[in-house]
Write a protein that holds these residues in place. Sequence first.
Motif, PDB file in Angstrom:
ATOM      1  N   ARG A  36      49.510  72.379  34.688  1.00  0.00           N
ATOM      2  CA  ARG A  36      50.183  72.910  35.882  1.00  0.00           C
ATOM      3  C   ARG A  36      49.189  73.647  36.781  1.00  0.00           C
ATOM      4  NH1 ARG A  36      52.784  77.447  37.743  1.00  0.00           N
ATOM      5  NH2 ARG A  36      54.679  77.066  38.938  1.00  0.00           N
ATOM      6  N   GLN A  37      48.313  74.434  36.190  1.00  0.00           N
ATOM      7  CA  GLN A  37      47.354  75.210  36.969  1.00  0.00           C
ATOM      8  C   GLN A  37      46.378  74.312  37.739  1.00  0.00           C
ATOM      9  OE1 GLN A  37      45.217  78.029  34.572  1.00  0.00           O
ATOM     10  NE2 GLN A  37      44.840  79.377  36.308  1.00  0.00           N
ATOM     11  N   ARG A  38      45.898  73.247  37.109  1.00  0.00           N
ATOM     12  CA  ARG A  38      45.011  72.305  37.797  1.00  0.00           C
ATOM     13  C   ARG A  38      45.759  71.589  38.922  1.00  0.00           C
ATOM     14  NH1 ARG A  38      40.482  69.485  35.094  1.00  0.00           N
ATOM     15  NH2 ARG A  38      39.547  71.005  33.710  1.00  0.00           N
ATOM     16  N   ARG A  39      46.989  71.206  38.649  1.00  0.00           N
ATOM     17  CA  ARG A  39      47.782  70.509  39.679  1.00  0.00           C
ATOM     18  C   ARG A  39      48.006  71.420  40.878  1.00  0.00           C
ATOM     19  NH1 ARG A  39      50.624  65.558  40.289  1.00  0.00           N
ATOM     20  NH2 ARG A  39      52.267  65.865  41.774  1.00  0.00           N
TER      21      ARG A  39
ATOM     22  N   HIS B  64      54.917  53.702  37.475  1.00  0.00           N
ATOM     23  CA  HIS B  64      54.837  53.663  36.015  1.00  0.00           C
ATOM     24  C   HIS B  64      53.476  53.189  35.493  1.00  0.00           C
ATOM     25  CE1 HIS B  64      56.061  49.415  36.458  1.00  0.00           C
ATOM     26  NE2 HIS B  64      55.550  49.247  35.266  1.00  0.00           N
ATOM     27  N   HIS B  65      52.621  52.600  36.346  1.00  0.00           N
ATOM     28  CA  HIS B  65      51.284  52.199  35.920  1.00  0.00           C
ATOM     29  C   HIS B  65      50.224  53.269  36.218  1.00  0.00           C
ATOM     30  CE1 HIS B  65      52.400  48.296  34.517  1.00  0.00           C
ATOM     31  NE2 HIS B  65      52.809  47.891  35.696  1.00  0.00           N
ATOM     32  N   VAL B  66      50.616  54.382  36.828  1.00  0.00           N
ATOM     33  CA  VAL B  66      49.673  55.475  37.052  1.00  0.00           C
ATOM     34  C   VAL B  66      49.489  56.195  35.717  1.00  0.00           C
ATOM     35  CG1 VAL B  66      49.215  57.628  38.281  1.00  0.00           C
ATOM     36  CG2 VAL B  66      50.380  55.753  39.458  1.00  0.00           C
ATOM     37  N   LYS B  67      48.239  56.305  35.286  1.00  0.00           N
ATOM     38  CA  LYS B  67      47.960  56.929  33.990  1.00  0.00           C
ATOM     39  C   LYS B  67      48.296  58.421  34.016  1.00  0.00           C
ATOM     40  CE  LYS B  67      46.498  53.323  31.858  1.00  0.00           C
ATOM     41  NZ  LYS B  67      46.778  52.880  30.538  1.00  0.00           N
ATOM     42  N   THR B  68      48.842  58.904  32.913  1.00  0.00           N
ATOM     43  CA  THR B  68      49.236  60.303  32.797  1.00  0.00           C
ATOM     44  C   THR B  68      48.696  60.882  31.499  1.00  0.00           C
ATOM     45  OG1 THR B  68      51.301  59.762  31.687  1.00  0.00           O
ATOM     46  CG2 THR B  68      51.383  59.958  34.094  1.00  0.00           C
ATOM     47  N   TYR B  69      48.665  62.205  31.464  1.00  0.00           N
ATOM     48  CA  TYR B  69      48.373  62.936  30.244  1.00  0.00           C
ATOM     49  C   TYR B  69      49.290  64.142  30.221  1.00  0.00           C
ATOM     50  CZ  TYR B  69      45.886  65.482  26.608  1.00  0.00           C
ATOM     51  OH  TYR B  69      45.574  66.164  25.458  1.00  0.00           O
ATOM     52  N   ARG B  70      50.044  64.312  29.138  1.00  0.00           N
ATOM     53  CA  ARG B  70      51.056  65.362  29.045  1.00  0.00           C
ATOM     54  C   ARG B  70      52.041  65.287  30.217  1.00  0.00           C
ATOM     55  NH1 ARG B  70      47.421  70.640  27.588  1.00  0.00           N
ATOM     56  NH2 ARG B  70      46.470  69.796  25.733  1.00  0.00           N
ATOM     57  N   GLN B  71      52.380  64.098  30.600  1.00  0.00           N
ATOM     58  CA  GLN B  71      53.318  63.811  31.692  1.00  0.00           C
ATOM     59  C   GLN B  71      52.799  64.220  33.072  1.00  0.00           C
ATOM     60  OE1 GLN B  71      56.956  65.638  30.283  1.00  0.00           O
ATOM     61  NE2 GLN B  71      57.488  63.785  29.160  1.00  0.00           N
ATOM     62  N   HIS B  72      51.500  64.466  33.205  1.00  0.00           N
ATOM     63  CA  HIS B  72      50.887  64.774  34.498  1.00  0.00           C
ATOM     64  C   HIS B  72      50.074  63.558  34.941  1.00  0.00           C
ATOM     65  CE1 HIS B  72      51.761  69.110  34.414  1.00  0.00           C
ATOM     66  NE2 HIS B  72      51.478  69.062  33.126  1.00  0.00           N
ATOM     67  N   PRO B  73      50.329  63.028  36.141  1.00  0.00           N
ATOM     68  CA  PRO B  73      49.481  61.937  36.634  1.00  0.00           C
ATOM     69  C   PRO B  73      48.037  62.420  36.773  1.00  0.00           C
ATOM     70  CG  PRO B  73      51.246  62.454  38.196  1.00  0.00           C
ATOM     71  CD  PRO B  73      51.340  63.425  37.094  1.00  0.00           C
TER      72      PRO B  73
END
Length: 139
Positions: free
Chosen positions: A72-75, A96-105
């Motif tokens: 959240r802080q980086r976003r 849906h093809h945008v890669k995410t990590y911990r539900q963050h694009p």
Amino acid sequence: SSKREGMFATHKSYMLSHHSLAEGGSLLVVNVHAINFVRAHQFSQEIELIKEEILEHKGPLIVAGDFNVWSRQRRLSLLQFCRSVGLRQAIMVDPHHVKTYRQHPLDFIFYRDLTLQETLAIDTSNVSDHNPLYARFRL
């Protein structure tokens, strides 16, 4: 980047390219691979370096790449950066093809002084840990 990523001790980069426009001026394209595995403060410092470069450019602008905003802080740092230089996010029609990590694009395309015509995230999961993002613009 001035800092190295903790896990791999590598630097990250951003590339600026100026493209002359027929009617004068130039389009600035910034390709970003943001630093990862560092504290949010160090991430914000690196984004500020990009901001300094962008603020000198008057005219159309595209900023795209892997921003590694997995928290959240980086976003919030990224969104504050975008507001400060007048960038809008190119929203993927089918994200849906945008890669995410911990539900963050992780990957984004931002733009200024252009008209967005089309977006697409392309599935290449067997080639890379990121999928290409495509956007078509009109001056």
